[in-house]
Write a protein that holds these residues in place. Structure first.
Motif, short mmCIF file in Angstrom:
data_model
loop_
_atom_site.label_atom_id
_atom_site.label_comp_id
_atom_site.label_asym_id
_atom_site.label_seq_id
_atom_site.Cartn_x
_atom_site.Cartn_y
_atom_site.Cartn_z
N LEU A 21 0.84 -1.19 0.00
CA LEU A 21 0.00 0.00 0.00
C LEU A 21 0.88 1.25 0.00
O LEU A 21 1.77 1.40 0.83
N LEU A 53 -2.71 -0.33 -4.44
CA LEU A 53 -3.43 -1.17 -3.48
C LEU A 53 -2.91 -2.60 -3.49
O LEU A 53 -2.73 -3.19 -4.57
N LYS A 102 -9.00 -7.71 -2.11
CA LYS A 102 -8.29 -6.49 -1.71
C LYS A 102 -9.14 -5.73 -0.70
O LYS A 102 -10.37 -5.89 -0.65
N LYS A 138 -5.39 2.10 7.81
CA LYS A 138 -4.16 1.94 7.02
C LYS A 138 -3.97 3.07 6.03
O LYS A 138 -2.86 3.57 5.83
N MET A 139 -5.06 3.49 5.40
CA MET A 139 -4.94 4.49 4.34
C MET A 139 -4.66 5.88 4.89
O MET A 139 -3.92 6.66 4.28
#
Length: 469
Positions: A8, A23, A34, A41-42
């Motif tokens: 990522l 991704l 996915k 996380k993002m």
């Protein structure tokens, strides 16, 4: 072709705020999986925590399906579930990057974050393509949109499949060229308390751009039960609450107590809810009165609240309410001086009228000039400083009210010896009506705001400038 096993990562593009994401896609003989949206996380990887409220899916069964360039008043997270698309993004926001173009192919292993006002369009490169997008507002016919013609010569997008060979809607064909596009204005800034000392300084600092709105309480009652529906709040990016009930002695009366709680706590809690529900940054102005003034050193931002009177209690309650909003700045000040009635103006008037005043000498602090407070607020917003509480006052040696009064007399050409000292207790000994207790130490630690790159002015220099000497 979907790439498996990537880590990522989120990267900037040539358009500010437009972020491309790689991704991780995990696959085997059974297919693939996915995490299309994983907030923790993002955000950690660099994506804005943009607060999506709706998930849409679009499906195209034919190669070459092309959708027009639309700029919307919300943020989007766009990804592909099956197939592959060519995406073109054009900055249609007001500002220096208006017209900037970015293109990329998007497959299941890649996504893109499209900020508010950036036009987006897609052309399918594979049959049976499905793409999804998260948005942080619900569609509204009252919202402001902007559009650009797919064939605009200035943008000069190199479409993989020529536009004259694909199906395009008549509506998209009729969209304007870049020269005729109406740019998307920034999200609005709302300044509350616009007629007060700080409100006037904020107007002078921010100006009268179309996206900046100023409101007094008569123009916008933040205690109204229908507050959540009196504006399309998603159009606002920032609320600066410069309004407050500041009659500290009257707040000790039954009528004043109710008014202080309503303005300084109840209304602030309502603003915090609206800010949190709509992704708005809330800037709130606090006070040294949230402390009891018994500390021997400087008051830092995380000092425990210990207000002495009703005014301080309501300001502390308001601060706690603001902290419930994810995006907030609390700007804590002391001894505010601006345009209008204030201590410095009163001392200058007394000096000119030949009055020899007794001034309190056991309360110690620093003046906070509204021009500096306004500058500090703009600095926090423009630098995207970490959300939280920041002390803002003049720098330099702390002084008593009596010391400041003597400086005013001297700077305006009068004998400072005409000012004599008096204790707080003696000053209010013959007062008629209730008197709010005052903190004796109001000196705020300025290290945190200084660490953001904002350097508070020395109080002595600021006083000279304020007096015009």
């Amino acid at each position: 072709m979907t790439e498996f096993g990537k880590a990522l990562s989120i990267s900037e593009t040539t358009i500010p705020g437009l972020l491309i994401a790689e991704l991780p896609v995990h696959g085997d003989s059974r297919g693939w999986f996915k995490e299309n949206w994983q907030r923790e996380k993002m955000v950690a990887a660099g994506l804005s925590d943009f607060g999506p409220v709706q998930n849409n899916i679009s499906f195209n069964d034919q190669v070459g399906t092309t959708r027009g360039i639309h700029a919307e008043p919300w943020d989007k997270w766009v990804s592909v579930a099956t197939g592959r698309i060519f995406g073109a993004w054009v900055d249609l926001r007001e500002g220096p990057t208006f017209g900037a173009v970015y293109t990329a192919e998007i497959d299941p292993s890649r996504a893109i974050f499209v900020p508010r006002g950036v036009g987006n369009s897609y052309q399918t490169l594979e049959a049976d393509t499905a793409y999804a997008y998260l948005v942080n507002d619900h569609w509204s016919r009252d919202a402001s949109y902007s559009f650009l013609n797919l064939a605009d010569e200035t943008a000069a997008i190199e479409w993989p499949i020529p536009l004259d060979t694909v199906e395009i809607s008549d509506k998209d064909k009729a969209h304007p060229r870049l020269a005729d596009v109406t740019p998307i204005a920034p999200r609005k800034i709302l300044v509350l308390g616009a007629s007060g000392q700080l409100g006037l300084a904020l107007r002078a600092r921010l100006g009268d751009a179309a996206h900046i709105e100023y409101a007094t309480r008569t123009e916008l009652d933040v205690t109204a039960p229908d507050l959540a529906s009196v504006r399309r709040w998603r159009d606002y990016g920032t609320i600066i609450n410069a309004a407050a009930y500041t009659a500290v002695d009257t707040a000790e009366t039954s009528e004043g107590r109710a008014a202080a709680w309503q303005a300084n706590a109840t209304a602030v809690a309502a603003l915090a809810r609206i800010a949190d529900d709509n992704g708005i940054t809330l800037v709130h102005v606090s006070s040294d009165y949230v402390f009891d003034g018994t500390a021997t050193g400087l008051y830092t931002e995380d000092e425990t609240f210990s207000p002495l009177g009703v005014y301080g209690q309501t300001k502390a309650a308001g601060d706690l309410a603001v902290q419930t909003a994810a995006r907030h700045y609390i700007v804590r000040t002391s001894w505010v001086i601006g345009e209008g009635k204030n201590f410095v103006g009163t001392m200058r008037s007394l000096a000119e009228r030949g009055v020899d005043p007794k001034v309190v000498s056991d309360q110690i602090g620093r003046l906070s000039f509204t021009t500096d407070i306004a500058d500090a607020i703009v600095h926090l917003l423009e630098t995207d400083a970490e959300y939280g509480t920041y002390n803002v006052s003049s720098a330099g040696e702390p002084q008593s009210w009596a010391d400041i009064a003597r400086s005013v007399y001297e700077l305006t050409g009068h004998d400072p010896a005409r000012v004599s000292d008096v204790t707080t207790a003696d000053y209010f000994a013959d007062a008629v009506g209730p008197v709010s207790p005052r903190p004796l130490n109001s000196v705020l630690d300025l290290a945190k705001i200084t660490a953001t790159g904002y350097t508070p002015r020395d109080g002595a220099d600021a006083l000279k400038e304020y007096l015009g000497v």
